[in-house]
Design a protein around this motif. Structure first.
Motif, short mmCIF file in Angstrom:
data_model
loop_
_atom_site.label_atom_id
_atom_site.label_comp_id
_atom_site.label_asym_id
_atom_site.label_seq_id
_atom_site.Cartn_x
_atom_site.Cartn_y
_atom_site.Cartn_z
N UNK A 116 0.83 -1.21 0.00
CA UNK A 116 0.00 0.00 0.00
C UNK A 116 0.87 1.26 0.00
N UNK A 117 1.91 1.26 0.82
CA UNK A 117 2.84 2.40 0.86
C UNK A 117 3.51 2.60 -0.49
N UNK A 118 3.94 1.50 -1.11
CA UNK A 118 4.59 1.61 -2.42
C UNK A 118 3.65 2.24 -3.44
N UNK A 119 2.38 1.84 -3.41
CA UNK A 119 1.41 2.41 -4.35
C UNK A 119 1.15 3.88 -4.06
N UNK A 120 1.06 4.23 -2.77
CA UNK A 120 0.84 5.63 -2.40
C UNK A 120 2.01 6.51 -2.83
#
Length: 205
Positions: A116-120
């Motif tokens: 999720x962090x990578x996508x954000x």
């Protein structure tokens, strides 16, 4: 003829078995941001009810060894997060029991939170993971427990370790009675976190 990659990473949708993709456009389009109402739990949301493609994807990830679906779940949560609250985002994964983590492939929500962090970050947001919650090995499997038993099962067994963030979003897989999410919020607030939201991939009716 199937490639070696097809054998390692299944090339069918986790939600509907459509070939050629891990998560098809129709299943992705079935997700939204739904408020979740549970006694004692505020600011909680889920992307879908625990049924249909959402349920199938979670079971495939958690119970059937489809590790690559962490990126699918994390990406879907990343799309929803800005509608839940403004960034920057500090994501706190809901912890699993140590025995459950060993039986799978580690703390499964940590992998989802990292995806999720990578996508954000790819989308231009500031985000990080803070895996500061721990669940004691004395906690039982919650399957089959009613709401009161789930609360009792977690009492004194879920705590915050390390430095808590000032504001956090707890990421969970499924909200059922809300006992785990409520315990996560309580542990963070007791440690000093001022603002806590909860976002799950799915929630029961």
């Amino acid at each position: 003829m199937r490639s070696i990659l097809d054998l390692v990473v299944p090339s069918y949708c986790a939600g509907c078995d459509l070939p050629g993709t891990r998560w098809c456009a129709d299943c992705a389009g079935s997700l939204g941001v739904l408020p979740v109402s549970r006694p004692g739990l505020a600011d909680a949301y889920a992307l879908a009810g625990y049924a249909g493609s959402a349920r199938r994807a979670l079971l495939a990830y958690k119970e059937k060894g489809r590790h690559e679906l962490a990126a699918v779940l994390g990406g879907a949560l990343a799309v929803a997060l800005p509608t839940v609250r403004a960034g920057p985002f500090v994501l706190v994964p809901a912890p699993s029991r140590p025995s459950a983590a060993r039986a799978r492939y580690g703390q499964h929500m940590v992998a989802v939170a990292r995806a999720c962090v990578a996508a954000l970050v790819r989308a231009g947001s500031t985000a990080s993971v803070a895996p500061v919650l721990r669940l004691s090995g004395r906690a039982r499997d919650s399957v089959g427990l009613d709401a009161a038993a789930r609360v009792a099962n977690l009492r004194g067994r879920l705590r915050c370790v390390g430095r808590p963030p000032a504001a956090a979003v707890v990421l969970d897989d499924v909200i059922t009675t809300g006992a785990t999410a409520t315990a996560c919020v309580a542990a963070l607030r007791e440690a000093g976190t001022k603002s806590v939201h909860v976002l799950a991939f799915a929630a029961t009716a």
